[in-house]
Every structure is written in structure tokens, then in C-alpha cells.
Enzyme design. Structure first.
Site, PDB file in Angstrom:
ATOM      1  N   GLY A   1     -55.432  20.780  22.626  1.00 32.67           N
ATOM      2  CA  GLY A   1     -55.047  21.056  23.119  1.00 32.67           C
ATOM      3  C   GLY A   1     -55.549  22.663  23.028  1.00 32.67           C
ATOM      4  N   SER A   2     -55.567  23.676  23.851  1.00 32.03           N
ATOM      5  CA  SER A   2     -55.579  25.219  24.320  1.00 32.03           C
ATOM      6  C   SER A   2     -54.614  25.416  23.156  1.00 32.03           C
ATOM      7  CB  SER A   2     -55.874  25.596  24.837  1.00 32.03           C
ATOM      8  OG  SER A   2     -54.799  25.539  25.660  1.00 32.03           O
TER       9      SER A   2
ATOM     10  N   VAL B   1     -51.041  26.371  25.625  1.00 35.61           N
ATOM     11  CA  VAL B   1     -50.646  25.757  25.698  1.00 35.61           C
ATOM     12  C   VAL B   1     -50.596  25.019  24.774  1.00 35.61           C
ATOM     13  CG1 VAL B   1     -50.008  22.962  26.732  1.00 35.61           C
ATOM     14  CG2 VAL B   1     -51.942  24.732  27.660  1.00 35.61           C
ATOM     15  N   GLY B   2     -50.628  25.899  23.127  1.00 37.99           N
ATOM     16  CA  GLY B   2     -49.913  24.630  22.048  1.00 37.99           C
ATOM     17  C   GLY B   2     -48.709  25.967  21.915  1.00 37.99           C
TER      18      GLY B   2
ATOM     19  N   GLU C   1     -52.280  20.037  17.315  1.00 38.47           N
ATOM     20  CA  GLU C   1     -53.570  20.305  17.185  1.00 38.47           C
ATOM     21  C   GLU C   1     -54.397  21.411  18.480  1.00 38.47           C
ATOM     22  OE1 GLU C   1     -55.790  16.728  15.933  1.00 38.47           O
ATOM     23  OE2 GLU C   1     -54.616  16.009  17.240  1.00 38.47           O
TER      24      GLU C   1
ATOM     25  N   CYS D   1     -62.929  21.023  19.385  1.00 37.92           N
ATOM     26  CA  CYS D   1     -62.184  22.302  18.429  1.00 37.92           C
ATOM     27  C   CYS D   1     -63.035  22.519  17.430  1.00 37.92           C
ATOM     28  CB  CYS D   1     -61.388  22.004  17.884  1.00 37.92           C
ATOM     29  SG  CYS D   1     -60.787  19.670  16.995  1.00 37.92           S
TER      30      CYS D   1
HETATM   31  P1  NAP Z   1     -55.413  22.117  27.402  1.00 40.10           P
HETATM   32  O1  NAP Z   1     -55.907  23.078  28.509  1.00 40.10           O
HETATM   33  O2  NAP Z   1     -54.777  22.884  26.609  1.00 40.10           O
HETATM   34  O3  NAP Z   1     -55.142  21.343  28.157  1.00 40.10           O
HETATM   35  C1  NAP Z   1     -54.548  19.872  26.482  1.00 40.10           C
HETATM   36  C2  NAP Z   1     -53.661  19.314  28.061  1.00 40.10           C
HETATM   37  O4  NAP Z   1     -52.508  19.698  27.832  1.00 40.10           O
HETATM   38  C3  NAP Z   1     -54.009  18.654  28.623  1.00 40.10           C
HETATM   39  O5  NAP Z   1     -53.781  17.248  29.171  1.00 40.10           O
HETATM   40  C4  NAP Z   1     -53.365  19.317  29.665  1.00 40.10           C
HETATM   41  O6  NAP Z   1     -53.072  18.941  31.519  1.00 40.10           O
HETATM   42  C5  NAP Z   1     -51.852  19.077  29.425  1.00 40.10           C
HETATM   43  N1  NAP Z   1     -51.089  21.043  29.542  1.00 40.10           N
HETATM   44  C6  NAP Z   1     -51.621  21.439  30.051  1.00 40.10           C
HETATM   45  N2  NAP Z   1     -50.663  22.991  30.715  1.00 40.10           N
HETATM   46  C7  NAP Z   1     -49.413  22.483  29.997  1.00 40.10           C
HETATM   47  C8  NAP Z   1     -48.269  22.761  30.184  1.00 40.10           C
HETATM   48  N3  NAP Z   1     -47.807  24.219  30.438  1.00 40.10           N
HETATM   49  N4  NAP Z   1     -47.204  21.983  29.845  1.00 40.10           N
HETATM   50  C9  NAP Z   1     -47.338  20.625  28.519  1.00 40.10           C
HETATM   51  N5  NAP Z   1     -49.323  20.505  29.131  1.00 40.10           N
HETATM   52  C10 NAP Z   1     -50.156  20.964  29.521  1.00 40.10           C
HETATM   53  O7  NAP Z   1     -56.757  22.090  26.652  1.00 40.10           O
HETATM   54  P2  NAP Z   1     -58.280  21.512  27.060  1.00 40.10           P
HETATM   55  O8  NAP Z   1     -58.801  22.300  27.533  1.00 40.10           O
HETATM   56  O9  NAP Z   1     -57.563  20.285  28.002  1.00 40.10           O
HETATM   57  O10 NAP Z   1     -59.062  21.411  25.627  1.00 40.10           O
HETATM   58  C11 NAP Z   1     -59.552  21.751  24.900  1.00 40.10           C
HETATM   59  C12 NAP Z   1     -58.681  22.356  23.538  1.00 40.10           C
HETATM   60  O11 NAP Z   1     -58.571  21.626  22.967  1.00 40.10           O
HETATM   61  C13 NAP Z   1     -59.754  23.116  22.923  1.00 40.10           C
HETATM   62  O12 NAP Z   1     -59.178  25.150  22.556  1.00 40.10           O
HETATM   63  C14 NAP Z   1     -59.645  22.575  21.699  1.00 40.10           C
HETATM   64  O13 NAP Z   1     -60.595  23.761  20.429  1.00 40.10           O
HETATM   65  C15 NAP Z   1     -58.771  22.076  21.320  1.00 40.10           C
HETATM   66  N6  NAP Z   1     -58.860  21.127  20.507  1.00 40.10           N
HETATM   67  C16 NAP Z   1     -58.012  20.579  19.563  1.00 40.10           C
HETATM   68  C17 NAP Z   1     -58.474  19.172  17.853  1.00 40.10           C
HETATM   69  C18 NAP Z   1     -57.837  19.534  17.133  1.00 40.10           C
HETATM   70  O14 NAP Z   1     -57.815  18.966  16.870  1.00 40.10           O
HETATM   71  N7  NAP Z   1     -57.380  21.066  16.721  1.00 40.10           N
HETATM   72  C19 NAP Z   1     -59.025  18.344  18.792  1.00 40.10           C
HETATM   73  C20 NAP Z   1     -59.559  18.602  20.181  1.00 40.10           C
HETATM   74  C21 NAP Z   1     -58.945  19.943  21.099  1.00 40.10           C
HETATM   75  P3  NAP Z   1     -54.127  19.282  32.564  1.00 40.10           P
HETATM   76  O15 NAP Z   1     -55.326  18.665  32.404  1.00 40.10           O
HETATM   77  O16 NAP Z   1     -53.684  18.380  33.908  1.00 40.10           O
HETATM   78  O17 NAP Z   1     -54.628  20.533  32.686  1.00 40.10           O
END
Ligand code: NAP
Length: 586
Positions: A226-227, A230-231, A246, A280
Site C-alpha cells: 500500500g502507500s 500506511v507503511g 511494498e 506502484c
Molecule cells: P493504502 O491506502 O495504504 O491502503 C492499503 C491497505 O492498507 C488497504 O487495505 C487499507 O485499508 C489498509 N490500511 C489503511 N490504513 C491502515 C492502517 N492504519 N493500518 C493498517 N492498514 C491500513 O494504499 P492503497 O491506496 O490501497 O494502494 C495504493 C498504494 O499502494 C500506492 O502507494 C501504490 O504505490 C502502493 N502499491 C505498491 C505496490 C508494490 O508492489 N510496491 C503494489 C501495489 C500498490 P482500506 O482500503 O480500508 O483503507
């Protein structure tokens, strides 16, 4: 609208909260399905179920665990079309990419199933006499798996498959935007024979369900995609756990003055606007040599203007919607930043759009006059926005590529191999980017393990399974060593070094290569035969040479096929005989 529930210990369980999260088709804005907005108590029930299932699952032989994954891959292959359409409906990417998402899940399941036969440990020497040191790799325990929405079946597969084959049980929370695709992956595993409680599925918000998974001490490892924000939360709040992250990227393509511009434009369009820029690894910076900047801008702009927005299920659509309204607002805010704060020039796009009066669309956008320090060149936009940076030479291009705090993927279009190698080396040393054509595609077999580039470890690949394994069971066993064994071992080392030394004194290129290939053959045989019982089969030299000739007859790089094959088979017999690979069978 269909209503779904959490899955805990194989049962569909109504959440303690009465609230729901609704998944919506981003092209039509129509609701698809509703899921529970889970609570911390739901997570606790899921953890209890995962703990209960752990004993039996971790004791299941890894090849058997792998068979379940393989069965899941086989079922998925048959259902690829349906699930691909669902990916497009729930996430918005165009159908060929939706099918690609499912294909990646199939590939991941197949890849991980093979890991069930390759979870090797390590045996090493000891500094003390009469001591053998063995490291076994074992499961971690209950893993928390948290996924984003942009690869709604593939990323769940990246997480689930290696986690399960390594013997862990899981609490899995998918993104709130794409829970239905994620549910389909869990149901698939159930149908393939996964025992109850091994994967527990809890939907709900990241701030509640996700945060509880991260913090809970009974969860021994987290695999998160994810982002960056959150990471960072995961790292700060997980406590003592194994963590695989990731995160985001700020990826670039360099186009040099000697590049094939047609090829470069294809790569840039695919990298920047594929999946509506929501990968990503999406290309968000094109770093171009000043001699070809104008021409590239002209050709690229013409191509961008032809891209058709629409529902991804329609064949005529090139670019689907963004995931939701908030994403449209975020991307549009970056257009404002590009224009007002950064002072870049907007060439095309820069506006939200509707198709048939509906949908979270955004026009494919190109900025020029971008400099590496601008916010649009530094921050992850995660939409169809590309910034063009002009440079004088390769050194400047490399500096621009490396100037981000994010990293992830990089590519170069050039006809001079030297340029590519310079970039490869300097970017490699920066520790930020692996290389990919057009910067976008990822690959299960390769890890991207780039600390400064945010992605700490991919769960895919040979290395990636380590997120799901512990190597803590280091056992040092005292025993009287078998002297014959020691002698044999020395003989092998001695012979191997003599053979290797031989390469320096008179082996032809074909023979040298044959020797290395033979070593690889034996390694492969060992990995394939290391399960099962014992048997003996004789090594057939003639058959080996015949097979080798057949396999390599079209390889234009072997000068003398007969010599190559005779040598390869001779070494294979020696190496195989020495380490037993020729005499171990099912
Ligand atoms: P996100 O907002 O960080 O959410 C990812 C996951 O984390 C979702 O299931 C989200 O739940 C959950 N989450 C949110 N807040 C949290 C917390 N405080 N504690 C634990 N979990 C939490 O990211 P996204 O918008 O879904 O995805 C886009 C991001 O992912 C981009 O930054 C992209 O670059 C990255 N990404 C990276 C890769 C890689 O391989 N490097 C691959 C794909 C995507 P909710 O949906 O309920 O908010």
C-alpha cells in the site's frame, strides 16, 4: 445488491458492527456488493481461528500445501474470464489488464506451489569439533495480510500463496474498494481444499481492522502492500514482528537522443496510462535528452490525445476510470500543484471527466518544463499524470532519475549499450530501482528489494518467501562424524576444484559452458528429486547426449554441438554421481 460476510474458521460470520462498506464500479458508480465494516473484535475472532488451525497446517508437508495452491491455480485458469471481468468491474482497469491481473494470480499460485518442494534449509560448518550446524526454515505463525485495490486478485495471490505454502495461517484484510475480488480468491482456496481457519477474511476500514492486525501481538508477521504513509504506520506500530512492505514508487523512463522514439512512445504510454497510472511501478517521469525532447513531446502528445476513456469492459476503451472520487480529487490537486506551485507547462489533459455522465475518470495528462525538484516530479500522484524533464546528457539523466526519495522501477530507451550499462550501474548503486521495460511490469520470479525505494521486500519470488519464513531454528547437533562422509566430502571439493581449475587450462568455450550447464542440471535434478523415497536409476550416457543435442540444436551460440553435449553429459555424470543426484529417485 448482494451482501457478504467475514469468513472466520470457514464460517460466514456477521460482523459485530452493523455497518457496511460498499464496493462500487468506478466506471458506472453503481454499487456492486456490500461487506461488513469489521471491528477489532472481529479481528480477534479471526486470530483465534488462525491460531487453532496453525498446528495442523504447519505440520502438513509443504509439498501437500503446494498441491492445494496448484489446484487453486487450475480452477482459476478455468474461471479466468469471469474473474477478469469482475476485476474490471470492481477496480476499473481495462479488460485485457483485468485478465492479466488474474493471470498473475494463476502464475503466483503455480510458482508458490513449487516452493513447497524447495523450502531448503542450510547446513554449514562449525568452529567446534564434532559439531554439525543446521538451519531449518519454518513458518512464522499467524500472518496479517493487508492488500491495496490496484491489483485486486494478483496482490492477494502475492500475499496468500507464499504465506500458505510456508505453513502460516492468516488474517487477511483486503482494500475496502475491492473486497469482492479478494473474497473470490479466498473462496477459490476453500474450493481447492484449504482447511478451515487457515485463512480468515475480515473486511473493514484500514484504521480499525488494519490497525488491529498491525498492532495485535498474536500476529507474528505482516505482509503489507500500500502507500508509504500506511507503511510507516505499520513499521511504527507492529512491535516485534516480521514485516514485508511494498510501498509507493516514483518511476522513470530515460529517452536518449539515439533511441527508437516509436518504441519509447509505446513504452511510455503503456507505463504512464496503463491501469490509469495506478500501478506502484507506473511511469510518472520521462527524462528526455534535449536533442529529441521536442519530437518526443509532439509524437507522445498526439498519441495521448487519441487515448479513449471509458468503461474497461468495452473493447474500444484505452484508459479506464480512477478508483474513486477521492482519487480524482487527489490527481486534480496535483494538476493544480503542477501549474500553480511548480510552474510546469500543461500540454494535455489536466481535467476530470465523465463518460455517459458517470464515472471517476481523469484525462491522460502530460506536463513539460518539469524539473526534478518539483513536487509533481517527487511525489507519488497515482494517476494518469506524466511529467517530462529535459536533460543535456546521460549524467544529468541519471541524476534526475536518482533524485527522488521514492524509487521502484526505471527504464532507458537507447541504442547504445554503454548508456544502458551506465544507467544500470549508477541506478543500481543508488539502491532505488530495479529495471523493467517501460518501468511498469513486475515479475514473480524477480524480487524488488529496494530499501530506499520504499519497497522493502516483495512477497513474490524466491527471496520473497523469506517474509513468511523464520530461520530461527538453528540447531547445532553434536555427533560423532562419519569419517567416510568427511573423506567423501573432501574428495568432492578437491575434484570440483580440479575440474574448475581445468577450465583455466585448455577447455574450449563450448566445454567450459557445458561444465557450468551440467552443474545447473544436477542442481535442478536435486531440487526435483529431493522429495519422496529412494530408488536407483542408472545414468544413460548415450541418452543424455541425444537429449542434449535435441534440446540445444537451435542454440546459435554453441560452436560444436557434439563436443558440447559429450562434455555436458560427462560432467553431469561426475557431479551427479558425487552428490547422489543420479541415484535418488521417487
Ligand atoms: P493504502 O491506502 O495504504 O491502503 C492499503 C491497505 O492498507 C488497504 O487495505 C487499507 O485499508 C489498509 N490500511 C489503511 N490504513 C491502515 C492502517 N492504519 N493500518 C493498517 N492498514 C491500513 O494504499 P492503497 O491506496 O490501497 O494502494 C495504493 C498504494 O499502494 C500506492 O502507494 C501504490 O504505490 C502502493 N502499491 C505498491 C505496490 C508494490 O508492489 N510496491 C503494489 C501495489 C500498490 P482500506 O482500503 O480500508 O483503507
Amino acid at each position: 445488491m448482494k451482501r457478504f460476510h467475514n469468513i472466520i474458521n470457514g464460517k460466514r460470520i456477521v460482523s459485530r458492527s452493523n455497518e457496511t462498506v460498499v464496493s462500487v464500479n468506478p466506471a458506472t458508480e453503481k454499487p456492486i456488493a456490500s461487506f461488513p465494516k469489521g471491528t477489532a473484535q472481529d479481528v480477534h475472532s479471526a486470530i483465534n481461528a488462525a491460531e487453532k488451525a496453525a498446528e495442523e497446517w504447519s505440520a502438513t508437508p509443504p509439498p501437500k500445501r503446494g498441491q492445494i495452491l496448484l489446484r487453486a491455480a487450475q480452477i482459476l485458469r478455468k474461471e479466468k474470464q469471469n474473474l477478469g471481468r469482475l476485476v474490471t468491474m470492481e477496480m476499473g482497469k481495462v479488460l485485457p489488464e483485468g485478465l492479466g491481473d488474474v493471470q498473475e494470480s494463476i502464475d503466483m499460485l503455480e510458482y508458490a506451489s513449487g516452493e513447497g518442494r524447495r523450502l531448503f534449509g542450510h547446513t554449514t560448518t562449525s568452529e567446534l569439533p564434532d559439531k554439525v550446524a543446521i538451519t531449518l526454515r519454518s513458518h512464522v505463525g499467524v500472518m496479517g495480510l493487508i492488500t491495496p485495490w490496484n491489483f485486486p486478485t494478483a496482490i492477494p495471490a502475492w500475499k496468500l500463496a507464499p504465506c500458505l505454502v510456508c505453513g502460516n495461517t492468516a488474517v487477511f484484510k483486503p482494500a475496502s474498494d475491492t473486497p469482492l475480488c479478494a473474497l473470490k480468491m479466498v473462496e477459490l482456496l476453500e474450493r481447492a481444499g484449504l482447511p478451515k481457519g487457515v485463512v480468515n477474511f475480515v473486511t473493514g476500514s484500514g484504521g480499525v481492522v488494519g490497525a488491529e492486525i498491525v498492532r495485535n501481538k498474536k500476529i507474528r508477521g505482516i505482509s503489507f502492500t500500500g502507500s508509504r504513509e500506511v507503511g510507516e504506520f505499520v513499521v511504527k506500530n507492529a512491535g516485534i514482528k516480521k514485516i514485508g512492505l511494498e510501498l509507493g514508487g516514483k518511476n522513470g523512463i530515460i529517452v536518449m537522443d539515439d533511441a527508437d522514439l516509436g518504441m519509447a512512445v509505446d513504452g511510455i504510454v503503456f507505463g504512464a496510462y496503463g491501469t490509469t497510472g495506478q500501478r506502484c511501478t507506473a511511469t510518472s517521469r520521462v527524462i528526455v535528452h534535449r536533442k529529441v525532447r521536442q519530437k518526443l513531446e509532439r509524437v507522445l502528445t498526439a498519441r495521448i490525445k487519441k487515448l479513449r476513456l471509458g468503461n474497461g469492459l468495452k473493447q474500444s476503451t484505452d484508459v479506464g476510470p480512477l478508483i474513486n472520487k477521492a482519487a480524482v480529487e487527489k490527481v486534480h490537486e496535483y494538476t493544480r500543484i503542477g501549474l500553480e506551485e511548480d510552474g510546469a507547462r500543461l500540454v494535455t489533459g489536466g481535467k476530470p471527466a465523465k463518460v455517459g455522465g458517470k464515472g471517476f475518470f481523469y484525462r491522460p495528462t502530460l506536463f513539460t518544463n518539469v524539473t526534478p525538484d518539483m513536487r509533481i516530479a517527487q511525489e507519488e500522484i497515482f494517476g494518469p499524470t506524466l511529467g517530462m524533464i529535459e536533460v543535456k546528457n546521460l549524467d544529468e539523466a541519471v541524476d534526475a532519475m536518482n533524485s527522488v526519495s521514492y524509487g521502484l522501477s526505471a527504464a532507458i530507451y537507447t541504442n547504445r549499450i554503454r548508456n544502458a550499462m551506465v544507467l544500470l550501474w549508477t541506478v543500481y548503486r543508488s539502491g532505488k530501482f530495479p529495471f523493467m521495460h517501460s518501468s511498469a511490469p513486475a515479475d514473480k520470479e524477480t524480487a524488488f528489494d529496494w530499501k530506499r525505494g520504499e519497497t522493502i521486500r516483495t512477497p513474490a519470488s524466491y527471496w520473497g518467501v523469506n517474509v513468511h519464513l523464520n530461520s530461527k531454528r538453528r540447531k547445532e547437533m553434536r555427533s560423532k562424524m562419519n569419517l567416510k562422509g568427511v573423506g567423501f566430502c573432501f574428495l568432492f571439493v578437491l575434484l570440483a576444484s580440479l575440474l574448475t581449475a581445468g577450465t583455466g587450462c585448455g577447455l574450449s568455450m563450448d566445454e567450459e559452458r557445458a561444465m557450468l550447464d551440467a552443474e545447473r542440471d544436477v542442481e535442478q535434478m536435486q531440487s526435483e528429486l529431493s522429495i519422496g523415497g529412494f530408488g536407483v536409476f542408472a545414468f544413460d550416457m548415450d541418452q543424455c547426449i541425444e537429449d542434449c543435442k535435441e534440446d540445444n540444436e537451435n542454440d546459435g551460440t554453441i560452436e560444436n554441438l557434439q563436443v558440447y553435449c559429450e562434455t555436458r553429459c560427462k560432467f553431469r555424470e561426475i557431479f551427479g554421481g558425487l552428490n547422489g543426484a543420479n541415484t535418488v529417485a521417487y
